[in-house]
Write a protein that holds these residues in place. Sequence first.
Motif, PDB file in Angstrom:
ATOM      1  N   ILE A  33      29.145  41.695  36.152  1.00 16.73           N
ATOM      2  CA  ILE A  33      30.517  42.212  36.262  1.00 16.73           C
ATOM      3  C   ILE A  33      30.847  42.212  37.744  1.00 16.73           C
ATOM      4  O   ILE A  33      30.104  42.763  38.550  1.00 16.73           O
ATOM      5  CB  ILE A  33      30.662  43.639  35.715  1.00 16.73           C
ATOM      6  N   LYS A  34      31.941  41.568  38.090  1.00 18.04           N
ATOM      7  CA  LYS A  34      32.367  41.590  39.490  1.00 18.04           C
ATOM      8  C   LYS A  34      33.885  41.641  39.542  1.00 18.04           C
ATOM      9  O   LYS A  34      34.565  41.395  38.549  1.00 18.04           O
ATOM     10  CB  LYS A  34      31.828  40.391  40.258  1.00 18.04           C
ATOM     11  N   ARG A  38      40.450  37.994  45.358  1.00 19.40           N
ATOM     12  CA  ARG A  38      41.724  37.279  45.391  1.00 19.40           C
ATOM     13  C   ARG A  38      42.716  37.862  44.385  1.00 19.40           C
ATOM     14  O   ARG A  38      43.846  38.185  44.731  1.00 19.40           O
ATOM     15  CB  ARG A  38      41.501  35.790  45.103  1.00 19.40           C
ATOM     16  N   THR A  39      42.283  38.040  43.122  1.00 21.08           N
ATOM     17  CA  THR A  39      43.202  38.498  42.068  1.00 21.08           C
ATOM     18  C   THR A  39      43.077  39.988  41.779  1.00 21.08           C
ATOM     19  O   THR A  39      43.907  40.552  41.083  1.00 21.08           O
ATOM     20  CB  THR A  39      42.933  37.745  40.761  1.00 21.08           C
ATOM     21  N   ARG A  40      41.992  40.619  42.291  1.00 25.99           N
ATOM     22  CA  ARG A  40      41.694  42.031  42.057  1.00 25.99           C
ATOM     23  C   ARG A  40      41.467  42.327  40.574  1.00 25.99           C
ATOM     24  O   ARG A  40      41.651  43.436  40.117  1.00 25.99           O
ATOM     25  CB  ARG A  40      42.762  42.941  42.664  1.00 25.99           C
ATOM     26  N   ARG A  41      41.077  41.311  39.813  1.00 33.47           N
ATOM     27  CA  ARG A  41      40.771  41.486  38.390  1.00 33.47           C
ATOM     28  C   ARG A  41      39.260  41.479  38.197  1.00 33.47           C
ATOM     29  O   ARG A  41      38.515  40.958  39.029  1.00 33.47           O
ATOM     30  CB  ARG A  41      41.425  40.384  37.574  1.00 33.47           C
ATOM     31  N   CYS A  42      38.816  42.059  37.094  1.00 35.13           N
ATOM     32  CA  CYS A  42      37.397  42.100  36.766  1.00 35.13           C
ATOM     33  C   CYS A  42      36.997  40.799  36.073  1.00 35.13           C
ATOM     34  O   CYS A  42      37.728  40.296  35.224  1.00 35.13           O
ATOM     35  CB  CYS A  42      37.101  43.260  35.831  1.00 35.13           C
ATOM     36  N   ILE A  43      35.850  40.279  36.453  1.00 30.08           N
ATOM     37  CA  ILE A  43      35.305  39.079  35.824  1.00 30.08           C
ATOM     38  C   ILE A  43      33.981  39.477  35.187  1.00 30.08           C
ATOM     39  O   ILE A  43      33.083  39.979  35.865  1.00 30.08           O
ATOM     40  CB  ILE A  43      35.100  37.946  36.842  1.00 30.08           C
ATOM     41  N   SER A  47      25.815  36.949  28.150  1.00 28.26           N
ATOM     42  CA  SER A  47      24.598  36.153  27.966  1.00 28.26           C
ATOM     43  C   SER A  47      24.841  34.885  27.157  1.00 28.26           C
ATOM     44  O   SER A  47      24.065  33.947  27.231  1.00 28.26           O
ATOM     45  CB  SER A  47      23.518  36.995  27.294  1.00 28.26           C
ATOM     46  N   ASN A  48      25.930  34.837  26.398  1.00 26.23           N
ATOM     47  CA  ASN A  48      26.228  33.626  25.623  1.00 26.23           C
ATOM     48  C   ASN A  48      27.139  32.655  26.377  1.00 26.23           C
ATOM     49  O   ASN A  48      27.611  31.679  25.812  1.00 26.23           O
ATOM     50  CB  ASN A  48      26.829  33.987  24.258  1.00 26.23           C
ATOM     51  N   GLY A  49      27.386  32.942  27.668  1.00 26.07           N
ATOM     52  CA  GLY A  49      28.182  32.046  28.493  1.00 26.07           C
ATOM     53  C   GLY A  49      29.663  32.349  28.544  1.00 26.07           C
ATOM     54  O   GLY A  49      30.403  31.729  29.304  1.00 26.07           O
ATOM     55  N   THR A  50      30.112  33.312  27.769  1.00 28.46           N
ATOM     56  CA  THR A  50      31.523  33.686  27.766  1.00 28.46           C
ATOM     57  C   THR A  50      31.892  34.358  29.088  1.00 28.46           C
ATOM     58  O   THR A  50      31.143  35.186  29.600  1.00 28.46           O
ATOM     59  CB  THR A  50      31.827  34.659  26.610  1.00 28.46           C
ATOM     60  N   VAL A  51      33.054  33.978  29.642  1.00 27.93           N
ATOM     61  CA  VAL A  51      33.584  34.612  30.848  1.00 27.93           C
ATOM     62  C   VAL A  51      34.944  35.191  30.497  1.00 27.93           C
ATOM     63  O   VAL A  51      35.814  34.495  29.967  1.00 27.93           O
ATOM     64  CB  VAL A  51      33.721  33.600  32.008  1.00 27.93           C
ATOM     65  N   VAL A  52      35.110  36.484  30.765  1.00 29.68           N
ATOM     66  CA  VAL A  52      36.359  37.169  30.456  1.00 29.68           C
ATOM     67  C   VAL A  52      36.900  37.751  31.749  1.00 29.68           C
ATOM     68  O   VAL A  52      36.164  38.348  32.534  1.00 29.68           O
ATOM     69  CB  VAL A  52      36.125  38.305  29.427  1.00 29.68           C
ATOM     70  N   GLU A  53      38.203  37.589  31.966  1.00 32.96           N
ATOM     71  CA  GLU A  53      38.871  38.159  33.133  1.00 32.96           C
ATOM     72  C   GLU A  53      39.868  39.187  32.634  1.00 32.96           C
ATOM     73  O   GLU A  53      40.622  38.924  31.697  1.00 32.96           O
ATOM     74  CB  GLU A  53      39.568  37.060  33.929  1.00 32.96           C
ATOM     75  N   ALA A  54      39.852  40.373  33.230  1.00 34.59           N
ATOM     76  CA  ALA A  54      40.715  41.452  32.753  1.00 34.59           C
ATOM     77  C   ALA A  54      41.105  42.384  33.889  1.00 34.59           C
ATOM     78  O   ALA A  54      40.446  42.427  34.926  1.00 34.59           O
ATOM     79  CB  ALA A  54      39.989  42.243  31.669  1.00 34.59           C
ATOM     80  N   LYS A  55      42.172  43.142  33.677  1.00 35.47           N
ATOM     81  CA  LYS A  55      42.576  44.153  34.646  1.00 35.47           C
ATOM     82  C   LYS A  55      41.597  45.323  34.656  1.00 35.47           C
ATOM     83  O   LYS A  55      41.310  45.900  35.686  1.00 35.47           O
ATOM     84  CB  LYS A  55      43.967  44.695  34.312  1.00 35.47           C
ATOM     85  N   LYS A  56      41.099  45.675  33.461  1.00 32.53           N
ATOM     86  CA  LYS A  56      40.200  46.821  33.330  1.00 32.53           C
ATOM     87  C   LYS A  56      39.072  46.476  32.375  1.00 32.53           C
ATOM     88  O   LYS A  56      39.232  45.665  31.474  1.00 32.53           O
ATOM     89  CB  LYS A  56      40.956  48.034  32.799  1.00 32.53           C
TER      90      LYS A  56
END
Length: 65
Positions: A33-34, A38-43, A47-56
């Motif tokens: 989790i980072k 640049r966007t101030r969003r959470c990335i 473990s299954n390779g999924t990447v999700v970007e979200a505000k919270k």
Amino acid sequence: MLIFIQGHKNISMNMAKELKAGSLHLSIPVTEIKRSTRTRRCIVRSSNGTVVEAKKVIISVATPL
């Protein structure tokens, strides 16, 4: 001290009702989790390779019994 008469699960179930379909990911181990500078969003990477970007991000950790 907080006491939840209907249990802690009731809190998450009610929160989930407000979410868009497909936006809740359960039982998927998270590897990173980072926050993007640049966007101030959470990335979130799983473990299954999924990447999700979200505000919270809400994190739940099971406690030992």
